[in-house]
Write a protein that holds these residues in place. Structure first.
Motif, mmCIF file in Angstrom:
data_model
loop_
_atom_site.group_PDB
_atom_site.id
_atom_site.type_symbol
_atom_site.label_atom_id
_atom_site.label_comp_id
_atom_site.label_asym_id
_atom_site.label_seq_id
_atom_site.Cartn_x
_atom_site.Cartn_y
_atom_site.Cartn_z
ATOM 1 N N ASN A 158 -66.417 -45.243 -77.863
ATOM 2 C CA ASN A 158 -65.575 -45.602 -79.000
ATOM 3 C C ASN A 158 -65.405 -47.108 -79.123
ATOM 4 O O ASN A 158 -65.018 -47.617 -80.167
ATOM 5 C CB ASN A 158 -64.210 -44.930 -78.910
ATOM 6 C CG ASN A 158 -64.325 -43.460 -79.241
ATOM 7 O OD1 ASN A 158 -65.122 -43.084 -80.090
ATOM 8 N ND2 ASN A 158 -63.553 -42.634 -78.569
ATOM 9 N N SER A 159 -65.656 -47.814 -78.041
ATOM 10 C CA SER A 159 -65.818 -49.270 -78.099
ATOM 11 C C SER A 159 -64.572 -50.042 -78.521
ATOM 12 O O SER A 159 -64.672 -51.062 -79.185
ATOM 13 C CB SER A 159 -66.976 -49.649 -79.036
ATOM 14 O OG SER A 159 -68.085 -48.854 -78.805
ATOM 15 N N CYS A 160 -63.408 -49.543 -78.142
ATOM 16 C CA CYS A 160 -62.180 -50.258 -78.482
ATOM 17 C C CYS A 160 -62.179 -51.661 -77.869
ATOM 18 O O CYS A 160 -61.492 -52.547 -78.351
ATOM 19 C CB CYS A 160 -60.956 -49.491 -78.010
ATOM 20 S SG CYS A 160 -60.904 -47.829 -78.682
ATOM 21 N N CYS A 196 -60.183 -52.481 -72.944
ATOM 22 C CA CYS A 196 -59.437 -51.347 -73.470
ATOM 23 C C CYS A 196 -58.671 -50.689 -72.314
ATOM 24 O O CYS A 196 -58.959 -50.958 -71.157
ATOM 25 C CB CYS A 196 -60.383 -50.353 -74.140
ATOM 26 S SG CYS A 196 -61.161 -49.227 -72.968
ATOM 27 N N PRO A 197 -57.711 -49.809 -72.596
ATOM 28 C CA PRO A 197 -56.939 -49.198 -71.499
ATOM 29 C C PRO A 197 -57.787 -48.307 -70.583
ATOM 30 O O PRO A 197 -57.461 -48.128 -69.407
ATOM 31 C CB PRO A 197 -55.879 -48.372 -72.212
ATOM 32 C CG PRO A 197 -55.802 -48.929 -73.592
ATOM 33 C CD PRO A 197 -57.172 -49.445 -73.909
ATOM 34 N N GLY A 198 -58.876 -47.741 -71.126
ATOM 35 C CA GLY A 198 -59.824 -46.993 -70.295
ATOM 36 C C GLY A 198 -59.233 -45.779 -69.603
ATOM 37 O O GLY A 198 -58.168 -45.266 -69.961
ATOM 38 N N LEU A 232 -59.846 -40.176 -73.857
ATOM 39 C CA LEU A 232 -61.231 -40.126 -74.322
ATOM 40 C C LEU A 232 -62.194 -40.835 -73.375
ATOM 41 O O LEU A 232 -63.403 -40.739 -73.517
ATOM 42 C CB LEU A 232 -61.340 -40.774 -75.706
ATOM 43 C CG LEU A 232 -60.470 -40.156 -76.798
ATOM 44 C CD1 LEU A 232 -60.499 -41.015 -78.050
ATOM 45 C CD2 LEU A 232 -60.920 -38.745 -77.104
ATOM 46 N N ALA A 233 -61.643 -41.553 -72.401
ATOM 47 C CA ALA A 233 -62.464 -42.441 -71.576
ATOM 48 C C ALA A 233 -63.512 -41.696 -70.767
ATOM 49 O O ALA A 233 -63.297 -40.571 -70.324
ATOM 50 C CB ALA A 233 -61.564 -43.233 -70.637
ATOM 51 N N CYS A 251 -56.414 -43.577 -71.233
ATOM 52 C CA CYS A 251 -56.951 -42.981 -72.447
ATOM 53 C C CYS A 251 -57.659 -41.678 -72.137
ATOM 54 O O CYS A 251 -58.511 -41.611 -71.246
ATOM 55 C CB CYS A 251 -57.922 -43.964 -73.089
ATOM 56 S SG CYS A 251 -58.699 -43.297 -74.542
ATOM 57 N N CYS A 258 -65.388 -46.190 -73.078
ATOM 58 C CA CYS A 258 -66.296 -45.187 -73.626
ATOM 59 C C CYS A 258 -66.910 -45.721 -74.903
ATOM 60 O O CYS A 258 -66.560 -46.788 -75.374
ATOM 61 C CB CYS A 258 -65.593 -43.850 -73.888
ATOM 62 S SG CYS A 258 -64.577 -43.837 -75.378
ATOM 63 N N SER A 318 -65.276 -51.686 -72.500
ATOM 64 C CA SER A 318 -64.812 -50.457 -73.148
ATOM 65 C C SER A 318 -65.002 -49.291 -72.190
ATOM 66 O O SER A 318 -66.034 -49.211 -71.517
ATOM 67 C CB SER A 318 -65.616 -50.149 -74.415
ATOM 68 O OG SER A 318 -65.530 -51.191 -75.353
HETATM 69 S S1 SF4 Z 1 -62.990 -47.439 -75.694
HETATM 70 FE FE1 SF4 Z 1 -62.787 -45.297 -75.151
HETATM 71 S S2 SF4 Z 1 -61.645 -45.372 -73.238
HETATM 72 FE FE2 SF4 Z 1 -61.337 -47.328 -74.179
HETATM 73 S S3 SF4 Z 1 -59.431 -47.075 -75.341
HETATM 74 FE FE3 SF4 Z 1 -61.143 -46.690 -76.724
HETATM 75 S S4 SF4 Z 1 -61.352 -44.499 -76.682
HETATM 76 FE FE4 SF4 Z 1 -60.156 -45.032 -74.869
#
Ligand code: SF4
Lengths: 177, 562
Positions: free
Chosen positions: B460-462, B415-417, B423-424, B421, B458, B456
Motif C-alpha cells: 500500500n506504500s504509505c 509507515c506504522p507497519g 494490512l502490514a 497496521c 506493505c 513501507s
Molecule cells: S504501507 Fe502497509 S503496513 Fe504501512 S501503514 Fe500502509 S497499509 Fe499499513
C-alpha cells in the motif's frame, strides 16, 4: 398495524405502499404480487426493445411506464422519453456502489427529469441524505431495515457546501448573499 | 489561517451528532459490522491490529497552537499519550476505544477540526506544501485553494461512494513539495502570460501496487473553474472506474486503461456541461478565503542578525542544525524551522502529548501560533525570526526535536507497519531503528548529504518508498518478514519511481545492505551529484553487485521474486 410496519417505500418523506413490481432483464418479475395493483418496472433493455409499442399503449390506454437502470446503464438513453415515464428507478446492487448517484445527478440536472426517481436495492437509512441530495425522492428501503426509523435521517445536516439537485446554489454563493 | 464561520461549525457539529447516533445503533446491534464499516471509515475510524485507530484530518497540514494542544489533550485522555503524523499530513492515534470516538470527534469540533473523510472510498484530506505562504519560490499560495476544495469535497453527495479512495494535492511552486504527481488529482498553481491564475491539472498518479506518475490532462485551467473541473474528473471516475477488483479501482488504472488523452477528452466533454454552473468560483469567495491566509504581521528586520552570526561561529552543533533544519524565508530576517520527529530511538513521525504541548508553546512564542505538518512527517514553524533561532534550538533540544538531520538519510518517512497496521506484511519501525542506530555518526550523515530513505510495511506504500533514493518495502514470504529494496526514486515535479535492485533481504541484513549502497554512491558520485542522479547515470548494476556481494550471506538464494 402490521400493514404499516411492512411499508418499505418512502416517497416524499412518507411511508407509502409500493405499486411497482421489478422486472429483471430476462423478463422475469422479481416477486409475485397480487396482479391487480402490479405495475411493471422494466429494465432498460426491455424498455428500449418495446419502446414504440409501450408508448402507443400509453397514448391509447394511459398505461403507466416505469424503467429501472443498472449502475452501468447510460441515462442519456432515456433522455428523449423522460416526459413519458412515470417512474425511473436506479438500482444499487451494493450500497457502496456509488454509480447511481451520478446517474441521478445526470437525470435531474442534465436531462431535466422531474418525475419520481427511486433508489432501490441495497438502500438504507445512512444513504438517504446523499441520495436525496442528488435528486432521489423515492426510496425502497431494503427488507429487514426499519424504514420508519430511516425517515429522520433526511435532516442529518441543516447546511451543505455543494450545489446539487436539492440546492441550486453552493454555500459560497449563499454566504455572499 | 482559516477560521470556521457558523455554517462550517453547523456542518461539523451535525456530523458529530450523526456519528454518535450511528455508533449507538451499531452498539445496539441495529447496524451490522458491514453496514457500520463505511460509516466509521468516513469518520476516520479503523479497526487495527490491537485496537481501533482514529485518523484526524489536518487540512493541508496547518494547525493553530490551540488545535495542537487539543490534539495533545486527546492523546492523553483517550489514548496512550502519543500520536503518529502521516505522509498525508494527518494525525493517527492508535489506542482509542470504539465508544470514545464520538467524544473525540466532539472535542475536535470545538477547535474547528474533524476526522471527516480521512478514510473510506471518498475524497480525502487535501494536502499541500508545508512551506506554503512563506516560500521564496512560491507562485501563489496553495492554501486558499486547498480550503475551497476541502469545503467542496466535504460530504459531496455524488462522490461519497467512489470505487476507491481519492487524494488531491495542490502545489504553489514549480518544483513541487506536495508530491502532486503521485496523487489522484495533482494541481499545480500557475500564472499564464496574461497574468491570470490557474492550474495545471495532473491525474492518475499514485503509489501502491501499481506505482504511476500522474499525467497532465490540462495545461491551464482558469481558477474560476477549479471545482467544476474536479467535478467532471470525479464524475467520469465514479461512473467508469472499476469496482470489480480492489487493486484496480484507483483512478490511475482507469487513466492507464483509457490512455490519458482519452480520459482527458471525456473529462472535457463532461466539463462542457458543468462549466459556468453555479459551482463556478467567484472572486468574492476566493477573497473571503484568501484573506484568512494573509501574511502574519512581519516586523521589518535586517537580513542578517549579528548575534545569530556569532552563535553560528561559536557553536558547531547549532550551526549544523541551522544548516539542515532552518529554511530560507521570503521575508528578510525570518526563517522556517523544521522540528524533527526523527530523533534516533523514537518512532519516526510520532509525537508525545508533552511534545505537542511544547510545540504549541514554541509556536506561540516564536511563530505566530501556527504549526505545519510536513509530508515527510516533521513539524514546521514557518515564521521564525533569525534572532530567535538559538533560543528555539535550545528549547527544541529539550523536547528531543532538534535532530539536525532534515533531508539526510535518517530523516526517514516510515509507515506504522506491522507493529500497528493490520494490512502490514512486515514491521517497519524496527528496521528504521536499526538503520538509525547504524548511521548515528552525524559527520558521516552530513558527508553523505541529501538522501531520502523511506519504508513501507506493505504494497500500500504509505511510506512512499518508491519515491525515495533508497526505498524499503516489507514483503511476506511464507509467513516470514523480508525486505525488498528500490533505489533511484525521486519526489517533486521530476518524480521518478525507484527500481527494485533484486531479491529481498532478511531484516538483520538491511543495515549492511544500506551501508553498501551508500558506499557505492560515495565511490561513484560526481561532485554534488544527488543519489538518484548517480543511479540514473551508472545504472543499477554497481549497486547490485555490492549489495549482493558475499558478505551479505543471508540474501535470499531461491529465484522467487516478490
Ligand atoms: S504501507 Fe502497509 S503496513 Fe504501512 S501503514 Fe500502509 S497499509 Fe499499513
Amino acid at each position: 398495524m402490521s400493514e404499516i410496519n411492512s411499508l418499505q417505500l418512502i416517497r416524499d418523506r412518507r411511508l407509502v405502499a409500493d405499486e411497482w413490481e421489478v422486472v429483471q432483464s430476462d423478463g422475469v418479475s422479481s416477486a409475485p404480487t397480487d396482479a391487480a395493483a402490479g405495475l411493471s418496472l422494466l429494465p432498460l433493455s426491455i424498455w428500449l426493445e418495446r419502446r414504440s409499442e409501450l408508448l402507443a399503449e400509453k397514448a391509447a390506454a394511459g398505461i403507466r411506464i416505469g424503467v429501472w437502470l443498472a449502475p452501468t446503464d447510460e441515462p442519456s438513453l432515456l433522455a428523449k422519453d423522460l416526459a413519458m415515464l412515470d417512474l425511473i428507478a436506479v438500482h444499487f446492487p451494493k450500497f457502496a456502489d456509488g454509480r447511481g448517484y451520478s446517474t441521478a445527478s445526470l437525470l435531474r440536472l442534465r436531462y431535466g427529469y422531474t418525475g419520481e426517481l427511486r433508489a432501490f436495492g441495497d438502500v438504507g437509512r445512512d444513504q438517504l441524505f446523499y441520495l436525496a441530495r442528488v435528486g432521489f425522492d423515492s426510496f425502497l428501503i431494503s427488507e429487514g431495515r426499519d424504514a420508519a426509523a430511516a425517515l429522520c435521517s433526511f435532516d442529518d445536516f441543516s447546511e451543505v457546501y455543494q450545489s446539487a439537485t436539492d440546492q441550486s446554489l453552493p454555500l459560497f454563493r449563499r454566504r455572499a448573499a | 489561517m482559516y477560521r470556521y464561520d457558523r455554517h462550517d461549525h453547523a456542518i461539523v457539529q451535525a456530523r458529530v451528532a450523526q456519528f454518535r447516533d450511528q455508533s449507538a445503533r451499531h452498539q445496539r446491534g441495529e447496524l451490522s459490522d458491514d453496514e457500520f464499516r463505511p460509516l466509521r471509515l468516513q469518520n476516520g475510524l479503523y479497526i487495527q491490529r490491537h485496537a481501533p485507530m482514529l485518523r484526524v484530518a489536518i487540512p493541508y497540514g496547518m494547525l493553530s497552537s490551540t488545535q495542537m494542544r487539543r490534539l495533545a489533550h486527546i492523546t492523553r485522555t483517550y489514548d496512550r499519550g502519543y500520536g503518529h503524523f502521516t505522509t498525508r499530513q494527518n494525525l493517527q492515534i492508535n489506542w482509542p476505544t470504539l465508544e470514545s470516538a464520538p467524544d473525540i470527534l466532539a472535542e475536535l469540533a470545538e477547535v474547528e477540526m474533524h476526522a471527516i473523510q480521512t478514510s473510506g472510498n471518498c475524497i480525502r484530506n487535501i494536502t499541500t506544501d508545508h512551506f506554503a505562504g512563506m516560500a521564496a519560490d512560491e507562485i501563489a499560495d496553495p492554501r486558499p485553494w486547498a480550503e475551497i476544495l476541502r469545503q467542496w469535497s466535504t460530504f459531496h453527495p455524488e462522490f461519497a461512494y467512489l470505487p476507491r479512495k481519492f487524494k488531491i494535492a495542490v502545489s504553489g511552486t514549480k518544483q513541487d513539495r506536495a508530491a502532486i504527481l503521485v496523487h489522484d488529482i495533482g494541481l499545480q498553481l500557475v500564472i499564464n502570460e496574461s497574468g491570470e491564475t490557474g492550474f495545471t491539472v495532473f491525474v492518475g498518479g499514485g503509489l501502491g501496487r501499481t506505482p504511476l506518475i500522474g499525467k497532465k490532462i490540462r495545461d491551464f485551467l482558469p481558477w474560476q473553474h477549479l471545482l467544476t473541473y474536479c467535478e467532471a474528473i470525479l464524475r467520469v471516475y465514479n461512473r467508469l472506474g472499476r469496482r470489480d477488483n480492489l487493486y484496480k479501482a484507483r483512478i490511475k488504472i482507469l487513466v492507464k486503461a483509457l490512455g490519458s488523452e482519452e480520459f482527458g477528452r471525456q473529462v472535457e466533454n463532461e466539463w462542457a456541461h458543468l462549466k459556468d454552473s453555479p459551482t463556478t468560483l467567484t472572486e468574492a469567495e476566493v477573497t473571503r478565503v484568501a484573506t484568512q491566509f494573509s501574511a502574519p504581521d512581519y516586523a521589518a528586520l535586517p537580513t542578517m542578525d549579528a548575534a545569530h552570526n556569532s552563535k553560528l561561529a561559536e557553536d558547531k552543533a547549532f550551526a549544523r542544525w541551522v544548516q539542515r533544519n532552518v529554511h530560507t524565508h521570503r521575508i528578510a530576517g525570518y526563517t522556517a524551522v523544521t522540528l524533527s520527529l526523527k530523533t534516533p530511538g523514537l518512532p519516526p513521525g510520532d509525537a508525545t502529548d508533552a511534545q505537542m504541548d511544547a510545540v504549541a508553546d514554541l509556536a506561540d512564542t516564536y511563530s505566530f501560533g501556527e504549526i505545519r505538518v510536513s509530508h515527510e512527517q516533521n513539524l514546521v514553524l514557518a515564521d521564525v525570526r533569525q534572532s530567535d533561532l538559538y533560543a528555539l534550538w535550545q528549547a527544541a533540544r529539550v523536547i528531543r526535536m532538534a535532530s539536525p538531520t532534515i533531508g539526510l538519510l535518517t530523516d526517514m518517512i516510515v509507515c506504522p507497519g506491522g507493529d500497528f497496521c493490520s494490512l502490514a506484511n512486515a514491521k517497519s519501525l524496527p528496521i528504521a531503528a536499526a538503520i538509525q542506530a547504524r548511521f548515528d555518526e552525524l559527520d558521516y550523515l552530513h558527508d553523505i548529504g541529501d538522501l531520502s530513505l523511506n519504508i513501507s510495511g506493505c504494497m500500500n506504500s504509505c511510506g512512499h518508498h518508491h519515491l525515495a533514493g533508497i526505498g524499503i518495502l516489507g514483503v511476506d514470504k511464507n509467513g516470514a518478514e523480508w525486505y525488498q529494496i528500490t533505489i533511484g526514486g525521486r519526489q517533486g515535479i521530476a518524480a521518478h519511481i525507484g527500481d527494485v535492485i533484486g531479491k529481498s533481504f532478511a531484516a538483520q541484513d538491511v543495515p549492511d545492505v544500506i551501508e553498501k549502497l551508500i558506499a557505492t554512491y560515495i565511490a561513484e558520485r560526481l561532485e554534488a551529484e544527488p543519489f538518484a542522479d548517480t543511479v540514473q547515470r551508472i545504472g543499477l548494476q554497481p549497486f547490485r553487485d555490492r549489495a549482493y556481494s558475499k558478505s551479505t550471506h543471508k540474501a535470499e538464494l531461491e529465484a522467487e521474486s516478490v
